[in-house]
Design a protein around this motif. Structure first.
Motif, short mmCIF file in Angstrom:
data_model
loop_
_atom_site.label_atom_id
_atom_site.label_comp_id
_atom_site.label_asym_id
_atom_site.label_seq_id
_atom_site.Cartn_x
_atom_site.Cartn_y
_atom_site.Cartn_z
N SER A 112 0.83 -1.20 0.00
CA SER A 112 0.00 0.00 0.00
C SER A 112 0.87 1.25 0.00
O SER A 112 1.97 1.24 0.56
N PRO A 113 0.36 2.35 -0.56
CA PRO A 113 1.12 3.60 -0.49
C PRO A 113 1.17 4.20 0.92
O PRO A 113 1.95 5.11 1.17
N VAL A 114 0.36 3.68 1.84
CA VAL A 114 0.31 4.29 3.18
C VAL A 114 0.64 3.32 4.31
O VAL A 114 0.77 3.75 5.46
N VAL A 115 0.79 2.03 4.02
CA VAL A 115 1.13 1.06 5.06
C VAL A 115 2.61 0.72 4.91
O VAL A 115 3.04 0.33 3.82
N HIS A 116 3.36 0.85 6.00
CA HIS A 116 4.82 0.70 5.93
C HIS A 116 5.27 -0.69 5.51
O HIS A 116 6.19 -0.84 4.72
N THR A 117 4.63 -1.72 6.03
CA THR A 117 5.09 -3.08 5.74
C THR A 117 4.18 -3.76 4.71
O THR A 117 2.98 -3.50 4.67
N PRO A 118 4.76 -4.63 3.90
CA PRO A 118 3.93 -5.39 2.96
C PRO A 118 2.91 -6.24 3.72
O PRO A 118 3.22 -6.79 4.78
N GLN A 119 1.71 -6.32 3.18
CA GLN A 119 0.65 -7.14 3.76
C GLN A 119 0.67 -8.49 3.05
O GLN A 119 0.67 -8.52 1.82
N ARG A 120 0.69 -9.57 3.80
CA ARG A 120 0.87 -10.90 3.20
C ARG A 120 -0.36 -11.77 3.37
O ARG A 120 -0.91 -11.86 4.46
N GLY A 121 -0.77 -12.36 2.27
CA GLY A 121 -1.87 -13.31 2.30
C GLY A 121 -3.05 -12.88 1.44
O GLY A 121 -3.27 -11.69 1.20
N LYS A 122 -3.79 -13.87 0.98
CA LYS A 122 -4.95 -13.65 0.11
C LYS A 122 -6.02 -12.80 0.80
O LYS A 122 -6.56 -11.88 0.22
N ASP A 123 -6.33 -13.12 2.06
CA ASP A 123 -7.43 -12.45 2.74
C ASP A 123 -7.19 -10.95 2.89
O ASP A 123 -8.03 -10.14 2.52
N ILE A 124 -6.03 -10.57 3.42
CA ILE A 124 -5.76 -9.14 3.64
C ILE A 124 -5.64 -8.41 2.31
O ILE A 124 -6.10 -7.27 2.17
N THR A 125 -5.06 -9.06 1.29
CA THR A 125 -4.95 -8.43 -0.03
C THR A 125 -6.33 -8.20 -0.61
O THR A 125 -6.62 -7.11 -1.12
N ALA A 126 -7.20 -9.19 -0.52
CA ALA A 126 -8.56 -9.05 -1.04
C ALA A 126 -9.32 -7.95 -0.30
O ALA A 126 -10.08 -7.20 -0.91
N LYS A 127 -9.10 -7.84 1.01
CA LYS A 127 -9.76 -6.77 1.78
C LYS A 127 -9.32 -5.40 1.29
O LYS A 127 -10.14 -4.50 1.08
N TYR A 128 -8.01 -5.20 1.11
CA TYR A 128 -7.51 -3.91 0.65
C TYR A 128 -8.03 -3.59 -0.75
O TYR A 128 -8.46 -2.46 -1.03
N LEU A 129 -8.00 -4.57 -1.65
CA LEU A 129 -8.43 -4.31 -3.03
C LEU A 129 -9.94 -4.07 -3.11
O LEU A 129 -10.40 -3.25 -3.90
#
Length: 130
Positions: free
Chosen positions: A33-50
Motif C-alpha cells: 500500500s502507499p500508506v502502510v509501511h510493511t507489505p501485507q501478506r496473504g490472500k485475505d488481507i490483499t482481497a480486503k484492501y483491493l
C-alpha cells in the motif's frame, strides 16, 4: 504458461466483490500500500484492501489510462477524483504461471491524494470489518 496480470485484474477491478477478487489471488499474495509501511501478506488481507479500494476509488471518474506489460507482470496507470482532489497512481501487478496474482503494489501521487486516500481507505476498512 505466461499470463498478462492486467487481463486478470480487469475482470474484477472495481467490482467491490471480495469473493471475485480473492479468487484471482495466490494464497501467499503480497500487497503493498502507499500508506502502510510493511507489505501485507496473504490472500485475505490483499482481497480486503483491493475490495476497499474499489469502494473508495470506484466512482465515475476512475480510469486506467496506460498499461505496460512483461511476461507475468503489468503496470497500470490510473486517475480518479474524490472530493475535488485529483489522484494519479499505478498498480504494479505480478502473477504466477497459473494466472494467480502474487504481488500487487499501489503507488499514488500527489501527497494530498495519498493523505485523503489514507483516511478514506481506513474508514472503508473499518466499515467492512463490521
Amino acid at each position: 504458461m505466461p499470463h498478462n496480470p492486467a487481463e486478470i485484474w480487469h475482470k474484477v477491478a472495481m467490482s467491490k466483490d471480495y469473493a471475485a477478487i480473492a479468487a484471482i489471488l495466490h494464497d501467499d499474495c503480497v500487497f503493498e500500500s502507499p500508506v502502510v509501511h510493511t507489505p501485507q501478506r496473504g490472500k485475505d488481507i490483499t482481497a480486503k484492501y483491493l475490495t476497499a479500494a474499489g469502494h473508495t476509488l470506484g466512482n465515475d471518474s476512475f480510469r486506467y489510462v496506460g498499461e505496460w506489460h512483461r511476461e507475468n507482470s503489468s503496470v497500470l496507470e490510473f486517475t480518479a477524483e474524490i472530493d475535488g482532489i485529483q489522484i494519479n497512481g499505478i498498480d504494479m501487478i505480478s502473477c504466477d504461471d497459473d494466472g494467480l496474482i502474487t504481488h500487487f503494489k499501489v503507488m499514488v501521487r500527489p501527497l494530498k491524494a495519498v493523505n485523503m486516500l489514507h483516511q478514506k481507505m481506513g474508514e472503508m476498512l473499518s466499515k467492512m470489518a463490521g
